[in-house]
Design an enzyme around this catalytic site. Structure first.
Site, PDB file in Angstrom:
ATOM      1  N   ASN A 110       2.106 -10.881  -1.741  1.00 51.66           N
ATOM      2  CA  ASN A 110       2.990 -10.611  -0.522  1.00 51.66           C
ATOM      3  C   ASN A 110       3.871 -11.860  -0.325  1.00 51.66           C
ATOM      4  O   ASN A 110       5.107 -11.657   0.055  1.00 51.66           O
ATOM      5  CB  ASN A 110       2.150 -10.407   0.799  1.00 51.66           C
ATOM      6  N   CYS A 122       2.937  -7.038   7.957  1.00 54.44           N
ATOM      7  CA  CYS A 122       2.429  -7.920   6.765  1.00 54.44           C
ATOM      8  C   CYS A 122       3.109  -9.107   6.404  1.00 54.44           C
ATOM      9  O   CYS A 122       2.138 -10.150   6.547  1.00 54.44           O
ATOM     10  CB  CYS A 122       1.865  -7.175   5.687  1.00 54.44           C
ATOM     11  N   GLU A 178      -5.456  -4.336  -0.642  1.00 57.86           N
ATOM     12  CA  GLU A 178      -4.658  -3.005  -0.618  1.00 57.86           C
ATOM     13  C   GLU A 178      -3.250  -3.437  -0.948  1.00 57.86           C
ATOM     14  O   GLU A 178      -2.677  -4.573  -0.350  1.00 57.86           O
ATOM     15  CB  GLU A 178      -4.868  -2.263   0.597  1.00 57.86           C
TER      16      GLU A 178
END
Ligand code: NAD
Ligand code: UGA
Length: 423
Positions: free
Chosen positions: A204, A256, A147
């Protein structure tokens, strides 16, 4: 339309559940926290997230969205089971897989025959195989579907993704999963599970790298007498660079980037690669938080011992109430350790926090403060009455760690002002 179970009703699971119901699917979403489920059943969202409440209430009213604490009941008839449980940072930096393994052990015997388990949690490379092993079901396909939503724009990001990544062992299974995301024109990257898992961490880590780069350039600008706002603006016009994620600040935080960058360093180590670049990115981030603290102390006259420090913003970024690994909290604790009395205002925070006095409004947070630190980029903070702010402060001094405020207006009011990377 499909029958779907979503395990975990946190930031990702809840968004996934309400959006899939919005797309017309029948969704049963579960969580182990009974209070959270009760809140959701009453049509209230447990967290601040734009657009989520409206879709939640529509889903409940349509009968397509159910909430319970019963994972087994949820998966019994589900064609697809989404895993959206936490994968926090373990003591050694690796992602903690225990929540995933525990759910897989629990639901394994109860999954509908030939159904598909879709893992949305961010997991180390190879985890799809781990889930397969724990489930002990040869009729079940396990798929990685990372996601990419951001908190604060989670609903928009889920319904309008830049890409959908599906890591599956066979094309038929990937097609079935991609069929769930009807009404999106996003490119679908169908790949193997290990590649899908790597795409998530790489994305990320790259975004964290961009922010750390901007923060490093900001440090350089301060020393060289340049203006980082203009530097990154000009850089961003180059489409090969892009303007997003180049805003200097107090360092990246949240649930995250910190854990995923640490996990990727360990994943690399485990396969024999020393990811020196990413280690540097993490170091720059730690330094950035310390730099903000050092600046505030300097601006407060060299010490904050026994002094009031005002802090505007506590969440890790604006438009969320998420405090997980927030730079603002780190900064507050570091100042408190130096003897400061920290008084804070954040539009989403009313509960007490260690070593921080929570104030009801931004002005009372500034009462008798030697220095004000802007730690989160809440838009409402731009438009305050700064003459009033100056009147209540002990000293008209602002350390703007988000470059949020307009310096010329503050200079006119007699403030000493410093941002990040400003000449
Ligand atoms: P979260 O902590 O907000 O939510 C997880 C939820 O799972 C919690 O409500 C928890 O109570 C519940 N849970 C734990 N064990 C359970 C069980 N056995 N059965 C049912 N529910 C259970 O976490 P999150 O932010 O939604 O993140 C979930 C995963 O998604 C993580 O791997 C994260 O890295 C990843 N991710 C998060 C984001 C984000 O913006 N937050 C974005 C992309 C990916
Ligand atoms: C991030 C990613 O953007 C999502 O794509 C991803 O799905 C998610 O992590 C995840 O895997 O959980 P999020 O944590 O919601 O989303 O927050 P971001 O908007 O990415 O911001 C992260 C941090 O970087 C924040 O502390 C923010 O203030 C900081 N940041 C961001 C900057 O300091 N400057 C920027 O220019 C951008």
């Amino acid at each position: 339309m499909s029958c779907i179970a979503v395990i975990g009703a946190g930031y990702v699971g809840l968004t996934t559940a309400v959006c899939l119901a919005h797309l017309g699917h029948q969704v049963h979403c579960t969580d182990v926290v009974a209070d959270r489920i009760a809140t959701l059943r009453s049509g209230m969202t447990p967290n601040v997230e734009e657009g989520l409440g409206e879709l939640l209430r529509q889903g409940l009213a349509s009968g397509r969205l159910l909430f319970s604490t019963d994972n087994i009941e949820a998966v019994r008839n589900a064609e697809f089971t989404f895993l959206c449980v936490p994968t926090p940072q373990g003591d050694d930096g690796r992602a903690d897989m225990s929540y995933i393994e525990q759910v897989a052990t629990q639901i394994g015997p109860h999954l509908a025959p030939d159904s598909i388990v879709v893992n949305k949690s961010t997991v180390p490379v190879g985890s799809t195989r781990v889930v397969e092993r724990v489930l002990q079901r040869s009729d079940i396909s396990v798929v990685s579907n990372p996601e990419f939503l951001r908190e604060g724009s989670a609903v928009h990001d889920f319904l309008h993704p830049d890409r959908i990544v599906i890591g599956a062992d066979d094309e038929g299974t990937a097609m079935k999963v991609s069929g769930l995301f009807i009404r999106t024109s996003a490119p679908i990257i169908a790949t193997d599970p290990a590649t899908a898992e790597t795409i998530k961490y790489a994305s990320n880590a790259f975004l964290a790298t961009k922010v750390s780069f901007a923060n490093a350039i900001a440090a350089l600008c301060e020393a060289a007498g340049a203006d980082v706002r203009q530097v990154v603006r000009a850089m961003g016009y180059d489409p090969r660079i892009g303007s997003d994620f180049l805003r200097p600040g107090p360092g990246w935080g949240g649930s995250c980037f910190p854990k995923d960058t640490a996990a990727l360093v360990r994943i690399a180590e485990d396969v024999g690669y020393d990811f020196g670049l990413l280690k540097g990115v993490i170091t720059v981030n730690q330094e950035q938080r310390a730099r903000v603290v050092a600046k505030a102390i300097r601006m407060a006259g060299g010490s904050v011992d026994g002094k009031v420090v005002a802090l505007w913003g506590l969440t890790f970024k604006a438009r969320t109430d998420d405090l997980r690994d927030s730079p603002a909290l780190d900064i507050a604790q570091k100042l408190s350790a130096q003897g400061a009395r920290v008084r804070a205002y954040d539009p989403t925070v009313r509960h007490s926090l260690d070593n921080i006095e929570i104030c009801d409004d931004p002005y009372s947070a500034c009462a008798n403060a030697e220095v004000l630190i802007v730690a989160t980029e809440w838009d409402e903070l731009r438009w305050l009455d700064f003459a009033k702010v100056g009147e209540v402060m002990a000293s008209r001094t602002i350390m703007d760690a988000r470059n949020l405020l307009e310096p010329s207006m503050l200079y006119e009011l007699g403030f000493m002002y410093e941002g990040i990377g400003l000449a």
